[in-house]
Design an enzyme around this catalytic site. Structure first.
Site, PDB file in Angstrom:
ATOM      1  N   MET A  93     -16.177  -7.812   2.403  1.00 12.63           N
ATOM      2  CA  MET A  93     -15.540  -6.584   1.954  1.00 12.63           C
ATOM      3  C   MET A  93     -16.603  -5.598   1.460  1.00 12.63           C
ATOM      4  SD  MET A  93     -13.409  -9.234   1.335  1.00 12.63           S
ATOM      5  CE  MET A  93     -12.937  -9.590  -0.338  1.00 12.63           C
TER       6      MET A  93
ATOM      7  N   ARG B 206       0.852  -1.186   0.000  1.00 15.18           N
ATOM      8  CA  ARG B 206       0.000   0.000   0.000  1.00 15.18           C
ATOM      9  C   ARG B 206       0.892   1.242   0.000  1.00 15.18           C
ATOM     10  NH1 ARG B 206      -5.139  -0.943   0.527  1.00 15.18           N
ATOM     11  NH2 ARG B 206      -5.821  -2.951   1.347  1.00 15.18           N
TER      12      ARG B 206
ATOM     13  N   ASP C 269      -8.008   2.897  -6.443  1.00 15.33           N
ATOM     14  CA  ASP C 269      -8.085   4.326  -6.765  1.00 15.33           C
ATOM     15  C   ASP C 269      -6.910   5.103  -6.191  1.00 15.33           C
ATOM     16  OD1 ASP C 269      -9.074   4.066  -4.236  1.00 15.33           O
ATOM     17  OD2 ASP C 269     -10.881   5.240  -4.564  1.00 15.33           O
TER      18      ASP C 269
ATOM     19  N   ILE D  53     -11.111 -14.750   0.734  1.00 19.70           N
ATOM     20  CA  ILE D  53     -11.766 -14.316  -0.503  1.00 19.70           C
ATOM     21  C   ILE D  53     -10.767 -13.656  -1.447  1.00 19.70           C
ATOM     22  CG2 ILE D  53     -13.432 -12.651  -1.427  1.00 19.70           C
ATOM     23  CD1 ILE D  53     -15.158 -13.202   1.042  1.00 19.70           C
TER      24      ILE D  53
ATOM     25  N   ILE E 280     -11.658  -4.959  -5.618  1.00 15.68           N
ATOM     26  CA  ILE E 280     -12.469  -6.129  -5.295  1.00 15.68           C
ATOM     27  C   ILE E 280     -13.874  -5.691  -4.927  1.00 15.68           C
ATOM     28  CG2 ILE E 280     -12.071  -6.363  -2.821  1.00 15.68           C
ATOM     29  CD1 ILE E 280     -11.394  -9.333  -3.426  1.00 15.68           C
ATOM     30  N   ASP E 281     -14.017  -4.422  -4.532  1.00 15.17           N
ATOM     31  CA  ASP E 281     -15.336  -3.906  -4.155  1.00 15.17           C
ATOM     32  C   ASP E 281     -16.175  -3.505  -5.359  1.00 15.17           C
ATOM     33  OD1 ASP E 281     -14.516  -4.244  -1.592  1.00 15.17           O
ATOM     34  OD2 ASP E 281     -14.292  -2.129  -1.129  1.00 15.17           O
TER      35      ASP E 281
END
Lengths: 466, 466, 466, 466
Positions: free
Chosen positions: D261, D162, D188, D371, D217-218
């Protein structure tokens, strides 16, 4: 069932002789690992042999053998205690979930109805609760139709609960419903409950057979070489290790921490770690470990992350309880509530990396329910069927207060007192644990280096008799 | 590994005693099925017992036991024949594919390199071809890196081929590469080849250990209770039965026909049929069946389709060979080429329904390659590792001309001549076949009703010794 | 449903402008592949643009747009044609199996009963047969209970059959049962049948809505961007390619040959080959290929096997029909019976290698039924639900003789005559086929090298209008 | 790719006309649900239409259309900005894991090397860290061999991290390695970073194309109808719901609580709940809910457990943040750290049942890492390939500061500022949420009954612009 019979013409002693190239001149590099180990199933003496046929009747010529410890084999008998045309059977599932419960329910029902011609099979709901009036749970009829396809789903169609109920009330219920044969699918707590029910029935002179199908996702009931659902469970657990490994490898200083089942026995942790080789450390209740200090878990972990960039730790829930405040609480099954070693390790690892100012990306995975709830795989599905058949044969022949087991590939009858008197544990000097040490590369001992040879108790199972 | 040791304090004879409710007054409805059956592992006499410990040394006090047939147990020895620092090992995979080949290659390599410190492990390619110069296939180095993750894929990274090669040429090659230890992963044909290689080496005075890891997707090598990959294979086979069942049920007069592996032994067909309960008939090489006539397969099938609307037939490739023209052809492994019973049944079923003017929607499924090529499941993955470890221990201790096996939960050494002298077969009077009859509801005999008791040979395995 | 709405504040033209580094000075190495291709969805002209919102009402200011070809969107209407309290609905599934049939049945039933409050939903059995008295198949009631969990299994709980039935008889049946709304789940043959039923009802003045849910495992019904079950199907087909690839790689001169579905359209073959990259050649009905001669399939295959040691060929069942004797036979659905291209290729490949004396280990895999019978995956399960909802909304609002479709992410109503007037095919000049060429490395043309530019018809879909 | 081209001969307006049975006389029972909803993609006005072809060039005759908002389509161009023989490409993966990362890396590498003939592709490790010297991470060469088979595993072979790095340092690194084209796979935050890198390069006059492959993933990046890995993720999430459902049903008063999530967008929770229908309540960030009070979540849950015996709650991590203390912390990606709504609900539910003295068996499942780490399924694997191809085409044609997207089935170029200006969210008045309400049976509003019509903001997405 797994046991394939020997060929018709039994081989002679000579045919079984093995060729050796010559004298053995070199010490084994494994000698260190073997050092403290006793001659057991795992590490045999040079002149040990395994009998081709171990059925006592086959060995009848040998004096005194009949007195050796031996089991009553399971299987269909020619004569029955109960009249199959009139007998009524009940089934109850107790305790935590385990893959295969529905397969057992289905196979008990099918064997009773299609092969013995039993006309009435009742399923009692929500564990032993369904056997006492207080909860108002009336039993359901189990038929070919109602059990068709239930094995596709995890869980138990009968529901389950923890905890015992008053045996007197239970026997009242059994008598009210005219139950002659009760199958109890459950763990050691439930088996104790089943025993009390059988004793209560006997004290009333009620001819009720109580037969257990031992359920233990931890694989810790003795004389059951492999408990039903265990394979399905460790396959699911191996997936959790895979996830942890993927996460750990994809992040800088990634550490995956996976907590698996195993209150007293680390079988799931061990087998899952062998099935997916991503684990760097496995911690089980049978093998104590130092958390702090030189050579302790944290020290080892820091080194692994530095050397390898990531690490994966698998911990059985019963491991490291010495680092947690003792709890006096017990769950409804009477099991002592364990402290949460997963959360403890998570916090201690984070703390340790923070204190040293080292980067850490910790992923903590606790997949417990996802493991318990999977449907049985192909193997367990067949195995559940076989255990259930053995239980039906035993009950129809009038056996009571027993569980069905499997010993050396043979289905056997195990008296309940014996089945609950001890636990299977991973032998710290056995080949399973050795294989785990080999697969993970973890040191045989997480803790300060020893100046002296391993103390004797180190070579002894931590919890071997209950 | 599957074997859990008994608790520390061995139970007494009394503790092992089982409670019975009382005398057994009723004949069993299963008596008919049991009638012709002998006392075997499956059907025990009332006074049979199974020994708790069957290791000869534990029974030493009992005279004469040492002379009983028994195996040499597998496992790590304290002293070795080869010097692990200088030993060179070779691995070769032969014959048809089977789930787990890559797991075996991986575990052999890891055990050799990490635990014994062996510095050179070579993989010979394309079966025995890689061991003769003619094919120009040079061996590949197997290292920790090159075997990492190979278990995720089916097949063999070394390639495979059928057929033997001249043992003299093979030993030339082994000596040229300095190989001390050769691991042969293959079926009974390959084991015979391995034996000839071992004998050739011996005749030259070359100390080369040749150790087999028996591979048989059909589960038919004796003294291997369950061959590696077998569970993965029958789980995949059960999926084919599921597909046939879905198809058959969704079409009017739907008949699903599934051909599975099993040249001489119907284990995959039996276990797959137990794991997915959609099959109505299972046909295996061990149990002959009538095709035509009253009570024959076609007659039974017509009735099932009429009564139930659909039917599923599972046939092992070696079944019903009496209905096919005998072939004199042999494949490269020396196996007689079988006629295609799947195509025969497909044609005969279609013909029969057409002749009677009955509707038929036949779906023929032949999933063979899809089954052989799956990766090993979690269980097989661990089991392959264990077999491989046992093979390494045996080879390092100088054993040769053996295969590793598992007997009553113990890993053992089986001399190759013994391992290829017979085949595991499904006992037609055993509990596995009985369970299949129960699960499918098929009559014990597909053929005209008998006026007389079953002839003796009916109760004897069709093919028991090769 | 897949379509995510644009953010609240629509971006301006300027915000949508893309930054380019500068003038483009180099020809693309892909130019050869692009050469003969037209400007289409796949290959856009430099100044093409895609509208952010393509709903006509949003574009109302633009003259004449209302006259452009456009669809009626699907979805719930505020006013209904039928009174939901009294309406009776029927469901029928026709033709071959496809993943998701049970999900569609379930979702139709749930939407009708729980949201519209419809009290009577009938399932007609075995395709259109259940709608004529001759077969004696009475319908079953579909309720929340009876459809619960059916999506877990493949196939259709209502059964299916091929072939039409007399529309007059069908409408008689519908009227006898009081059916107002009939949902037909089936392929293009069944849609033609549905149209005739709708027309027959109309001619009688019977207000019966006939709405189709188009089923085509081949993905070949137009205006359905992706037919339900297609994803599940090509995932299963990719597994067959994986098996072929494992087999081919593990044997010397291994060739895997996989026959997949695709009578007129090679979508499954293409997508499966992209999902598992083991294929070396993909053959589809839309792209002719030479079998013999220089550069033909056999020639290419020989070279691949020589260079790479193995090869995998994937063939859609409708490919290469020019090499098979034309059949005048038609199946019950009215489809011309195709010759078996899989068997043809298997034989021709074996013949060719034998003639040249080259080694060959051919594995032929025909997984058809194993693909059709899988349950829907998570995506298809949701997608089936959405299609079914759209069908219910359409029927309740009085639409008839339509199928539900999805166009540019929007659910739309497609008149049946339009839906059966053409077929989706893989455009030989489109990006899907280009991606397949890239993934397999096969030459764009299997056949002799061309002296002249590709003839025009080469750039045109082989079968584009039915 | 998902988009199938229309048939050759475009249908006429008349052919697209739909048959209606007659005037619509009845109000829809869904009217209540539709009441507050605007005309959108989900709820169309009666006279809405969807254009058959929405490419501007096809609509050229219509004045002014060229000025409407529209995208530049993706795809191969005939002329390139970069000389493919000399161009050097870099790839970096950033942020949290998502299924398909390795498929993207593989497809970028293959497209660059095999189709464009690019000779040097470098993978930068551990996210943007690999692009600054401080971390000492040298890039790895990506070749056909090194990317072969990587799609079989989850995670990213390049590692990820990150957080941003200084753009100046990054461009230094790119220039040092001679990188002309940088592919950034990330969320993003990473796209903002990519934009700054592009801007920095431009300010130096360095012709470096920076092209993003948006990972979320969202599913919350706009103009990406479905983000890669999303299907694989919600299939895995549905398995967690299945587990919770099995557990809840098998225990008395069983409540399964699953945290999924979804920081800002509840897509995974919604789709997973539709794919496995076991959920009784779904909570997402876009739809506020009352926890306490009449009609609130706890009240509803008590009723469900009483009525049904069990209940399953699915909560997206971003839901219910108003009940958690606001955090000022941000993670390395700059995202505000969310409070843990799963733990909050777990505690509040336990507290509530304890206070009322009602039995509760709560199972809390937080499967997040399980996941994120799954490999891409067949669909996502193909979709990743297509996105990657589009990205390569864009970069080679000199586009920079863009991400590749898919809009109405077409691959398009989206300027990064636009892609990060907003988020996809589940529209509370859209059909996805409506389908969830239908599938779960939960009330449209968890909270006290309203006396007045829903306030306007209720019908507006909670978080629509960032």
């Amino acid at each position: 069932m797994d046991l394939v019979p020997p060929p018709e013409h039994s081989p002679t002693r000579a045919e079984l002789e093995v060729t050796t190239l010559g004298p053995r001149a070199y010490g084994s590099p494994l000698a260190g690992l073997l050092a403290g180990r006793r001659t057991t199933e795992h590490y045999v003496a040079e002149d040990d042999r395994v009998l081709l046929d171990d059925t006592v009747s086959a060995l009848a010529a040998h004096e005194g053998l009949a007195d050796l410890p031996s089991f009553e084999p399971g299987g269909p008998r020619r004569r029955l205690f109960f009249d199959p045309r009139t007998v009524r059977a009940g089934i109850v599932t107790c305790g935590g979930l385990c893959p295969g419960l529905n397969d057992v329910i289905r196979a008990l029902t099918l064997e009773l109805t299609t092969h013995y011609g039993v006309r009435r099979v009742l399923g009692f709901r929500d564990g032993f609760r369904g056997l006492v009036p207080r909860y108002g749970l009336s039993p359901v009829a189990l038929t070919l139709e109602s059990v068709s396809g239930i094995g596709e789903s995890g869980g138990s169609v009968l529901g389950s609960s923890r905890g015992e109920q008053d045996p007197e009330e239970v026997v009242d219920t059994l008598q009210r419903w005219g139950i002659d044969v009760l199958f109890v699918v459950g763990g050691d707590g439930s088996m104790r409950g089943a025993l009390r029910i059988a004793e209560c029935a006997r004290s009333r002179g009620a001819a009720i057979a109580v037969v257990g199908v031992p359920k233990t996702i931890d694989n810790d009931i003795p004389f059951i070489e492999q408990s039903f659902g265990f394979q399905s469970a460790y396959a699911a657990a191996a997936e959790a290790i895979r996830a942890a490994h993927v996460e750990a490898r994809s992040a800088p200083a990634g550490v995956g921490l996976v907590k698996l089942m195993g209150r007293h026995s680390g079988f799931i942790a061990c087998y899952a770690a062998l099935a997916h080789r991503g684990a760097d450390v496995v911690l089980i209740p049978e093998v104590p470990f130092a958390l702090d200090g030189e050579g302790g878990l944290l020290d080892h972990l820091h080194r692994r992350v530095r050397d390898q960039g990531h690490a994966v730790v698998v911990v059985a829930e019963g491991a490291g309880q010495e680092y947690l405040p003792a709890s006096r609480q017990r769950d409804a099954s009477g099991n002592a509530k364990l402290g949460d070693v997963g959360v403890l390790l998570r916090d201690r690892i984070q703390e340790s990396f923070a204190r040293k100012g080292e980067e850490l990306n910790l992923r903590y995975i606790d997949p417990s329910y996802a493991i318990r709830s999977v449907p049985a795989n192909a193997y367990d599905s067949v195995y559940c069927m076989r255990l259930a058949h053995t239980a039906v044969h035993a009950a129809m022949a009038g056996r009571t207060a027993i569980v069905v087991g499997r010993w050396r590939g043979r289905f056997v009858h195990v008296p309940i007192p014996l089945a609950v008197s001890a636990r299977n544990t991973v032998a710290p000097d056995g080949d399973l644990w050795l294989a785990v040490l080999e697969a993970t590369g973890q040191p045989p001992r997480l803790g300060p280096p020893l100046l002296e040879p391993l103390p004797a108790q180190w070579n002894t199972p931590a919890v071997r008799t209950a």
